[in-house]
Design a protein around this motif. Structure first.
Motif, PDB file in Angstrom:
ATOM      1  N   VAL A  79      16.332  87.549 -37.095  1.00  0.00           N
ATOM      2  CA  VAL A  79      15.608  86.499 -36.382  1.00  0.00           C
ATOM      3  C   VAL A  79      16.606  85.386 -36.105  1.00  0.00           C
ATOM      4  O   VAL A  79      17.226  84.859 -37.033  1.00  0.00           O
ATOM      5  N   ASP A 110      18.080  81.289 -38.072  1.00  0.00           N
ATOM      6  CA  ASP A 110      17.434  81.158 -39.389  1.00  0.00           C
ATOM      7  C   ASP A 110      16.132  80.368 -39.323  1.00  0.00           C
ATOM      8  O   ASP A 110      15.894  79.442 -40.093  1.00  0.00           O
ATOM      9  N   ASP A 111      15.278  80.760 -38.396  1.00  0.00           N
ATOM     10  CA  ASP A 111      14.015  80.060 -38.160  1.00  0.00           C
ATOM     11  C   ASP A 111      12.885  80.787 -38.875  1.00  0.00           C
ATOM     12  O   ASP A 111      12.374  81.805 -38.393  1.00  0.00           O
ATOM     13  N   PHE A 112      12.489  80.265 -40.044  1.00  0.00           N
ATOM     14  CA  PHE A 112      11.430  80.914 -40.804  1.00  0.00           C
ATOM     15  C   PHE A 112      10.086  80.818 -40.099  1.00  0.00           C
ATOM     16  O   PHE A 112       9.245  81.701 -40.226  1.00  0.00           O
ATOM     17  N   GLY A 149      18.101  74.777 -36.597  1.00  0.00           N
ATOM     18  CA  GLY A 149      18.499  76.088 -37.081  1.00  0.00           C
ATOM     19  C   GLY A 149      20.008  76.225 -37.102  1.00  0.00           C
ATOM     20  O   GLY A 149      20.748  75.369 -36.586  1.00  0.00           O
ATOM     21  N   LEU A 194       8.643  89.571 -44.526  1.00  0.00           N
ATOM     22  CA  LEU A 194       9.684  88.540 -44.634  1.00  0.00           C
ATOM     23  C   LEU A 194       9.826  88.047 -46.067  1.00  0.00           C
ATOM     24  O   LEU A 194       8.911  87.409 -46.600  1.00  0.00           O
ATOM     25  N   THR A 232      14.950  89.048 -41.099  1.00  0.00           N
ATOM     26  CA  THR A 232      16.045  88.278 -41.685  1.00  0.00           C
ATOM     27  C   THR A 232      16.346  87.072 -40.826  1.00  0.00           C
ATOM     28  O   THR A 232      16.939  87.208 -39.751  1.00  0.00           O
ATOM     29  N   PRO A 233      15.933  85.865 -41.253  1.00  0.00           N
ATOM     30  CA  PRO A 233      16.296  84.660 -40.490  1.00  0.00           C
ATOM     31  C   PRO A 233      17.746  84.294 -40.749  1.00  0.00           C
ATOM     32  O   PRO A 233      18.080  83.688 -41.757  1.00  0.00           O
ATOM     33  N   ALA A 281       9.946  83.560 -37.681  1.00  0.00           N
ATOM     34  CA  ALA A 281       9.848  84.818 -38.408  1.00  0.00           C
ATOM     35  C   ALA A 281       8.423  85.055 -38.906  1.00  0.00           C
ATOM     36  O   ALA A 281       7.928  86.188 -38.885  1.00  0.00           O
TER      37      ALA A 281
END
Length: 279
Positions: free
Chosen positions: A204, A207-209, A123, A223, A188-189, A212
């Motif tokens: 989040v 930036d870890d989808f 990330g 998301l 929001t990642p 999320a």
């Protein structure tokens, strides 16, 4: 001794001193001498030899697997030593662009074996720390990247789907518009809210989808995501709905420290540009 062991395994495979010698580019007397030296060192006979045939002795059969293992280990040693001797680029990348990272490695490999590449999925926060500490040579980061890094090879990932929890009122819509997001919590990642979208933003980390999407499933928010994630992720507790939110996208760039520029790094920059321009 390694040479003699290699001769032993080749004679055992061919059951012929002359053919084994030819395989290794040796004369037959030299091959016989190598086997004799090995037999003396081991204290056992490895072959029964007559004018018409060559056969492994019982001792030779017992020792052959060990000899083959020695040869395999020696080859592995040589290969690993060659790999370690190569200049190596360590590239951190967000999992979202893993396909591009793999393409970059293939591009560099196509230029020859002189540069090795180690990939690290990370990330944003982890990648920035690793880049600042010199643990990676470069990183693919969502922009804007921290000011201390040089960036190049920008590219965009279009965000055109919305992840909602199963049973959400928007899951049956053929397409969700930006106006319909009013009142929603938008996950929001990363470090910035989605531009131009109504609703309340919840950041989040890193930036870890994947993290999320866990929050989406738990009902903590919805998301916006790229289509490539919607195509590859399958979850029973999350639904993906097309999103019409204008020119919504995430911009990435290759980033590196200006104090750590090497010819290998410049080759990586070129490989990234090639990978982006040629699909």
């Amino acid at each position: 001794m390694l040479r003699e062991i290699h001769c032993f395994t080749r004679v055992a495979d061919r059951l012929s001193f002359s053919r084994a010698a030819a395989d290794l580019g040796m004369s037959q007397p030299a091959m016989s001498q190598a086997i004799t030296r090995l037999e003396r060192a081991a204290g056992v006979r490895l072959f029964q030899r007559t004018a018409r045939e060559v056969r492994l002795t019982a001792e030779g059969k017992a020792l052959l697997p060990y000899a083959e293992q020695v040869i395999e280990s020696a080859q592995a040693f040589t290969g690993e030593a060659a790999r370690l001797a190569r200049p190596t680029i360590h590239l951190a990348y967000p999992p979202l662009v893993g396909t591009l990272a793999a393409r970059i490695v293939r591009r560099l490999a196509g230029r020859g074996p002189s540069i090795g590449v180690e990939l690290t999925a990370a990330g944003r926060g982890t990648a920035v720390r690793a880049l600042a500490n010199g643990e990676v040579s470069a990183a693919i980061l969502a922009t804007p990247a921290p000011a201390q890094f040089v960036t190049a090879a920008r590219f965009h990932v279009t965000v055109d789907h919305l992840a909602v929890p199963a049973g959400h009122r928007l899951e049956s819509r053929p397409k969700v518009t930006a106006a319909e997001l009013g009142g929603q919590v938008l996950l929001t990642p990363g470090t910035r809210p989605w531009p131009g979208l109504p609703g309340r933003s919840r950041m989040v980390a890193d930036d870890d989808f994947a993290a999320a999407l866990d929050l989406v499933a738990a009902g903590a928010g919805v998301l916006p995501i790229p289509q490539l994630l919607a195509r590859t992720i399958r979850r029973d507790d999350v639904r993906f709905v097309p999103l019409d939110a204008g020119d919504l996208r995430i911009t990435y760039a290759l980033a590196w420290s200006k104090e750590r520029v090497t010819p290998e790094l410049m080759a990586l920059v070129q490989a990234v540009q090639d990978a982006l321009w040629t699909r």
